[in-house]
Design an enzyme around this catalytic site. Structure first.
Site, PDB file in Angstrom:
ATOM      1  N   PRO A 189       0.814  -1.223   0.000  1.00 43.76           N
ATOM      2  CA  PRO A 189       0.000   0.000   0.000  1.00 43.76           C
ATOM      3  C   PRO A 189       0.848   1.274   0.000  1.00 43.76           C
ATOM      4  O   PRO A 189       1.715   1.444   0.846  1.00 43.76           O
ATOM      5  CB  PRO A 189      -0.813  -0.113   1.290  1.00 43.76           C
ATOM      6  CG  PRO A 189      -0.793  -1.558   1.646  1.00 43.76           C
ATOM      7  CD  PRO A 189       0.533  -2.075   1.162  1.00 43.76           C
ATOM      8  N   GLU A 190       0.599   2.140  -0.986  1.00 45.54           N
ATOM      9  CA  GLU A 190       1.255   3.442  -1.066  1.00 45.54           C
ATOM     10  C   GLU A 190       0.162   4.510  -0.920  1.00 45.54           C
ATOM     11  O   GLU A 190      -0.988   4.178  -0.660  1.00 45.54           O
ATOM     12  CB  GLU A 190       2.019   3.570  -2.393  1.00 45.54           C
ATOM     13  CG  GLU A 190       3.078   2.465  -2.556  1.00 45.54           C
ATOM     14  CD  GLU A 190       3.930   2.610  -3.814  1.00 45.54           C
ATOM     15  OE1 GLU A 190       4.151   3.738  -4.254  1.00 45.54           O
ATOM     16  OE2 GLU A 190       4.366   1.579  -4.350  1.00 45.54           O
TER      17      GLU A 190
ATOM     18  N   LYS B  20       1.690   7.157   3.903  1.00 47.97           N
ATOM     19  CA  LYS B  20       1.095   5.820   3.933  1.00 47.97           C
ATOM     20  C   LYS B  20       0.443   5.525   5.276  1.00 47.97           C
ATOM     21  O   LYS B  20       0.102   4.376   5.557  1.00 47.97           O
ATOM     22  CB  LYS B  20       2.173   4.771   3.660  1.00 47.97           C
ATOM     23  CG  LYS B  20       2.964   4.995   2.374  1.00 47.97           C
ATOM     24  CD  LYS B  20       4.062   3.941   2.265  1.00 47.97           C
ATOM     25  CE  LYS B  20       5.042   4.271   1.159  1.00 47.97           C
ATOM     26  NZ  LYS B  20       6.170   3.324   1.138  1.00 47.97           N
TER      27      LYS B  20
ATOM     28  N   HIS C 266      -6.673 -13.673   8.065  1.00 49.35           N
ATOM     29  CA  HIS C 266      -5.640 -12.727   8.489  1.00 49.35           C
ATOM     30  C   HIS C 266      -6.227 -11.423   9.034  1.00 49.35           C
ATOM     31  O   HIS C 266      -5.650 -10.356   8.871  1.00 49.35           O
ATOM     32  CB  HIS C 266      -4.659 -12.421   7.351  1.00 49.35           C
ATOM     33  CG  HIS C 266      -4.141 -13.649   6.671  1.00 49.35           C
ATOM     34  ND1 HIS C 266      -3.428 -14.619   7.337  1.00 49.35           N
ATOM     35  CD2 HIS C 266      -4.271 -14.075   5.388  1.00 49.35           C
ATOM     36  CE1 HIS C 266      -3.115 -15.584   6.480  1.00 49.35           C
ATOM     37  NE2 HIS C 266      -3.622 -15.296   5.308  1.00 49.35           N
TER      38      HIS C 266
ATOM     39  N   ARG D 230       0.941 -10.424   6.292  1.00 47.28           N
ATOM     40  CA  ARG D 230       2.358 -10.596   6.612  1.00 47.28           C
ATOM     41  C   ARG D 230       2.805  -9.875   7.871  1.00 47.28           C
ATOM     42  O   ARG D 230       3.989  -9.887   8.202  1.00 47.28           O
ATOM     43  CB  ARG D 230       3.206 -10.215   5.405  1.00 47.28           C
ATOM     44  CG  ARG D 230       2.987 -11.240   4.275  1.00 47.28           C
ATOM     45  CD  ARG D 230       3.915 -11.015   3.116  1.00 47.28           C
ATOM     46  NE  ARG D 230       5.314 -11.088   3.501  1.00 47.28           N
ATOM     47  CZ  ARG D 230       6.312 -10.723   2.716  1.00 47.28           C
ATOM     48  NH1 ARG D 230       6.063 -10.250   1.513  1.00 47.28           N
ATOM     49  NH2 ARG D 230       7.553 -10.823   3.123  1.00 47.28           N
TER      50      ARG D 230
ATOM     51  N   ARG E  12      15.841  -2.015  -4.117  1.00 48.59           N
ATOM     52  CA  ARG E  12      14.499  -2.216  -4.638  1.00 48.59           C
ATOM     53  C   ARG E  12      14.547  -2.440  -6.137  1.00 48.59           C
ATOM     54  O   ARG E  12      15.429  -1.923  -6.818  1.00 48.59           O
ATOM     55  CB  ARG E  12      13.606  -0.994  -4.340  1.00 48.59           C
ATOM     56  CG  ARG E  12      13.586  -0.597  -2.885  1.00 48.59           C
ATOM     57  CD  ARG E  12      13.050  -1.687  -1.977  1.00 48.59           C
ATOM     58  NE  ARG E  12      11.689  -2.070  -2.311  1.00 48.59           N
ATOM     59  CZ  ARG E  12      10.599  -1.493  -1.813  1.00 48.59           C
ATOM     60  NH1 ARG E  12      10.723  -0.531  -0.943  1.00 48.59           N
ATOM     61  NH2 ARG E  12       9.398  -1.894  -2.177  1.00 48.59           N
TER      62      ARG E  12
END
Ligand SMILES: [Zn+2]
Length: 266
Positions: A2-3, A59, A93, A112, A250
């Site tokens: 998510p950005e 974010k 989750h 995660r 990255r």
């Protein structure tokens, strides 16, 4: 991951589903997602409260409680919200669940466990403690130029540095550089006024377009890089095979034809 556009979409989802409803119960599935608050403290502080407003910074998402505190969310690698009524719709989750007096639940889903939920007194203090730069959609060109001035880093890593500018991650930095026609490793210090202006305009255009598309790649313009980004991807504007390189650890994709030659020394 998510950005800014994803988190803005989550913020609007929270607003549309969960404001002004009394919290009757709080369930924490994994305390690994909790910041400085414990599960019992969270349950005690939230019971009987309502979320009255929301605010996003980069974010990070902050929801204002009716008694003055803030519930904060960071979505890590995989986080999102799901609002549901029936147990069978409870997503997998589901790490934190707020149950409201109307029988519905808001799940903070985070497979995660890299996300974080916390309870803080002051939103501005939270932003300072996280050392966040200004939100990428709330800077004008003058401020952007000041933020870039004197930086020694590469364009991609600088755009992704949350301490300089909050909200941009791997995918959107690639998109912004693609649209600005800049190589990901371009030194920020080498950008002249025109290039900085191009970079700023691309940043605002890409982020606003993505917010309007609710961060859904399927709804983005077809000539955007992000839906073609990948090892076998081709440039959506000229057909050239995309190149993949590492920038500060990255994976960056770019069009070698549109985004110029490799900067000197590369
Ligand atoms: Zn191209």
């Amino acid at each position: 991951v998510p950005e800014l556009p994803d988190v803005e979409t989550f913020r609007r989802y929270l607003d549309a589903t969960s404001l002004h409803k009394e919290v009757v119960a709080t369930d924490v599935d994994s305390s690994r997602i909790l910041g400085n608050v414990t599960a019992p403290e969270l349950a005690r502080e939230l019971k009987g409260r309502t979320l009255d407003a929301s605010r996003r910074h980069g974010k990070h998402l902050l929801a204002a409680l009716d008694d003055g505190g803030w519930l904060t969310f960071h979505f890590g690698m995989t986080g999102y919200f799901e609002y549901f009524k029936h147990e069978e719709d409870d997503p997998e989750h589901d790490r934190l669940r707020l149950s409201f007096d109307n029988g519905f639940h808001l799940a903070y889903v985070c497979q995660r466990l890299f996300g974080e939920v916390d309870l803080v007194k002051d939103a501005d203090e939270y932003v300072r403690r996280k050392e966040l730069g200004p939100d990428a959609l709330r800077v004008d060109f003058e401020r952007f130029r000041e933020l870039m001035a004197g930086r020694r880093g590469m364009a991609k890593s600088t755009l992704m540095n949350q301490k300089i500018l909050a909200g941009i991650g791997n995918v959107y930095s690639d998109e912004i550089l693609f649209q600005a026609g800049l190589h990901p490793r371009t030194p920020v210090a080498s950008l002249d006024e025109d290039a900085l202006r191009r970079l700023y305009d691309a940043m605002v255009r890409v982020l606003e377009t993505a917010v309007a598309a609710r961060a859904d790649p399927e709804k983005m313009p077809r000539d955007y890089l992000m839906t073609h980004r990948g090892p076998d991807g081709e440039c959506p504007r000229c057909g050239e095979p995309l190149k993949e390189i590492k920038v500060s650890g990255r994976t960056a994709y770019f069009c070698p034809r549109r985004q110029g030659k490799r900067p000197a020394g590369d």
